[in-house]
Design a protein around this motif. Structure first.
Motif, PDB file in Angstrom:
ATOM      1  N   UNK A 229      45.913  50.337  50.942  1.00 24.74           N
ATOM      2  CA  UNK A 229      44.271  50.028  51.806  1.00 24.74           C
ATOM      3  C   UNK A 229      43.810  48.642  51.137  1.00 24.74           C
ATOM      4  N   UNK A 230      44.015  48.341  49.776  1.00 22.07           N
ATOM      5  CA  UNK A 230      43.606  46.665  49.246  1.00 22.07           C
ATOM      6  C   UNK A 230      43.593  45.862  49.396  1.00 22.07           C
ATOM      7  N   UNK A 308      48.200  42.048  42.175  1.00 23.78           N
ATOM      8  CA  UNK A 308      49.633  41.172  42.574  1.00 23.78           C
ATOM      9  C   UNK A 308      49.401  40.973  43.707  1.00 23.78           C
ATOM     10  N   UNK A 309      48.408  41.615  44.301  1.00 28.51           N
ATOM     11  CA  UNK A 309      48.214  41.460  45.768  1.00 28.51           C
ATOM     12  C   UNK A 309      46.604  40.647  46.328  1.00 28.51           C
ATOM     13  N   UNK A 310      46.017  40.892  44.748  1.00 29.06           N
ATOM     14  CA  UNK A 310      44.594  40.027  44.082  1.00 29.06           C
ATOM     15  C   UNK A 310      44.999  38.601  43.921  1.00 29.06           C
ATOM     16  N   UNK A 311      46.647  38.002  43.381  1.00 32.54           N
ATOM     17  CA  UNK A 311      46.752  37.305  42.590  1.00 32.54           C
ATOM     18  C   UNK A 311      47.258  36.294  44.454  1.00 32.54           C
ATOM     19  N   UNK A 312      48.203  37.379  45.461  1.00 34.64           N
ATOM     20  CA  UNK A 312      47.986  36.286  46.482  1.00 34.64           C
ATOM     21  C   UNK A 312      46.970  35.838  47.402  1.00 34.64           C
ATOM     22  N   UNK A 313      46.477  36.939  47.397  1.00 28.36           N
ATOM     23  CA  UNK A 313      45.247  37.085  48.562  1.00 28.36           C
ATOM     24  C   UNK A 313      44.206  36.518  48.672  1.00 28.36           C
ATOM     25  N   UNK A 314      43.562  36.485  47.677  1.00 23.27           N
ATOM     26  CA  UNK A 314      42.072  36.636  46.530  1.00 23.27           C
ATOM     27  C   UNK A 314      41.892  34.827  47.332  1.00 23.27           C
ATOM     28  N   UNK A 315      42.113  34.419  47.610  1.00 23.58           N
ATOM     29  CA  UNK A 315      41.688  32.753  47.473  1.00 23.58           C
ATOM     30  C   UNK A 315      42.140  31.943  48.954  1.00 23.58           C
TER      31      UNK A 315
END
Length: 350
Positions: A229-230, A308-315
């Motif tokens: 979900x995150x 990893x999801x934050x690494x690719x999609x945070x910004x």
């Protein structure tokens, strides 16, 4: 080297630094070898012959090498990268590369699995995609079964079958023009975000024995759903514009649609930040929980994928960019470690 550290305290920092440099260089050689193996697998599987497919093998291997460091976790890294590449190919096939008949054919082949020879391939592309999934799942499943001391290949197959069914649901929505509720969408989308084939099979390779009881426990499912979900919401917030152009729905467009015009795109994206933060906190809380059915090492893998999801999609959508994370790939896998000049004099690498 260790004797140097003990007998010459004044050189301790430089000697420790030298050990770190040597360890990094050794790990980098392993990474290069594993990536070369994976690149050969892509060619042998003919995945490079699919014109519609994004080639994201290096990105997935980067996330594996950056989160599963010990040398004995090679099989886990290989599985993570292979299944990441395969899920990207499948996602692209369902989004842009395949006709409805091709997608139905691929889904049926995966449902039939060992009886797949009873039906024909609708196209060469279907044959390539299914063969790559079938061969990889069976090979990796056999390895995992040997590690676990029981047959877990069926679980690997079940994960892929669930993914295909949910992806076909999205195809049906698109074909019929059906607009799901945000709740319907997310129930399906936590599976179609396709972290299942990457993370869940990797659990069998990182050390602890995983019983059938563990897999069926509610904690296992909760870890998966919080992680997915995150990741799904992070992706939706950053890819809304591209998906809107492609005629795809996501959580942003659904919020706007079901608001009856009272919510803007910007407001919808801002509203999704709260559930993203909540899922992240709840996942970390569950990972750190002491009294747990799932071994801590296994729970940490869900958290690593979340990061990893934050690494690719945070910004932004760095995953879809062909250049955004190339520097990180080079720094971890290809380029020698660069040290500040003031640390180099007298550094003993012997």
């Amino acid at each position: 080297m260790l004797l140097h550290i003990l007998s010459r305290p004044w050189q301790r920092n430089q000697d420790l630094l030298a050990l770190g440099v040597m360890d990094f260089s050794t790990s980098q050689i392993v990474c290069q070898q594993e990536l070369q193996h994976l690149e050969s697998w892509v060619k042998d599987s003919r995945l490079n012959q699919l014109p519609f497919a994004r080639q994201k093998l290096a990105y997935f291997y980067l996330s594996a090498a950056g989160t599963m460091l010990p040398g004995e976790l090679s099989d886990a890294r290989i599985l993570w990268a292979k299944n990441g590449a395969l899920t990207t190919v499948v996602d692209d096939f369902f989004d842009v590369g395949g006709s409805k008949k091709e997608l139905e054919n691929l889904t049926t082949l995966v449902e039939m699995w060992d009886k797949h020879k009873e039906i024909q391939y609708y196209s060469k592309h279907v044959e390539i995609v299914f063969s790559a999934i079938y061969n990889s799942v069976n090979q990796l499943g056999a390895k995992a079964s040997a590690v676990q001391g029981r047959n877990v290949t069926k679980h690997f197959v079940d994960i892929w079958q669930d993914l295909m069914r949910n992806m076909m649901t999205e195809v049906e929505w698109r074909e019929t023009g059906y607009i799901p509720t945000p709740e319907e969408y997310m129930e399906n989308a936590v599976v179609t975000f396709a972290l299942g084939p990457i993370v869940l099979p990797a659990l069998y390779f990182i050390g602890p024995k995983i019983t059938e009881y563990t897999v069926r426990d509610t904690e296992y499912n909760k870890l998966f759903r919080l992680m997915s979900t995150c990741g799904r919401l992070l992706n939706d917030v950053q890819t809304y514009e591209r998906e809107y152009i492609d005629g795809k729905i996501n959580s942003v467009s659904l919020l706007v649609h079901h608001s009856g015009g009272s919510m803007t795109i910007l407001e919808a994206r801002e509203e999704l930040q709260e559930p993203i933060d909540t899922c992240r906190r709840d996942l970390l809380r569950l990972v750190l929980k002491e009294d747990s059915v799932m071994p801590r090492l296994c729970k940490e893998l869900f958290w690593k994928m979340c990061k990893t999801c934050y690494f690719f999609y945070y910004k932004g959508d760095a995953f879809s960019s062909p250049e955004e994370k190339v520097g990180a790939v080079d720094a971890v896998i290809h380029e020698p470690l660069q040290l500040p000049m003031n640390l180099l004099p007298g550094l003993d690498l012997s």
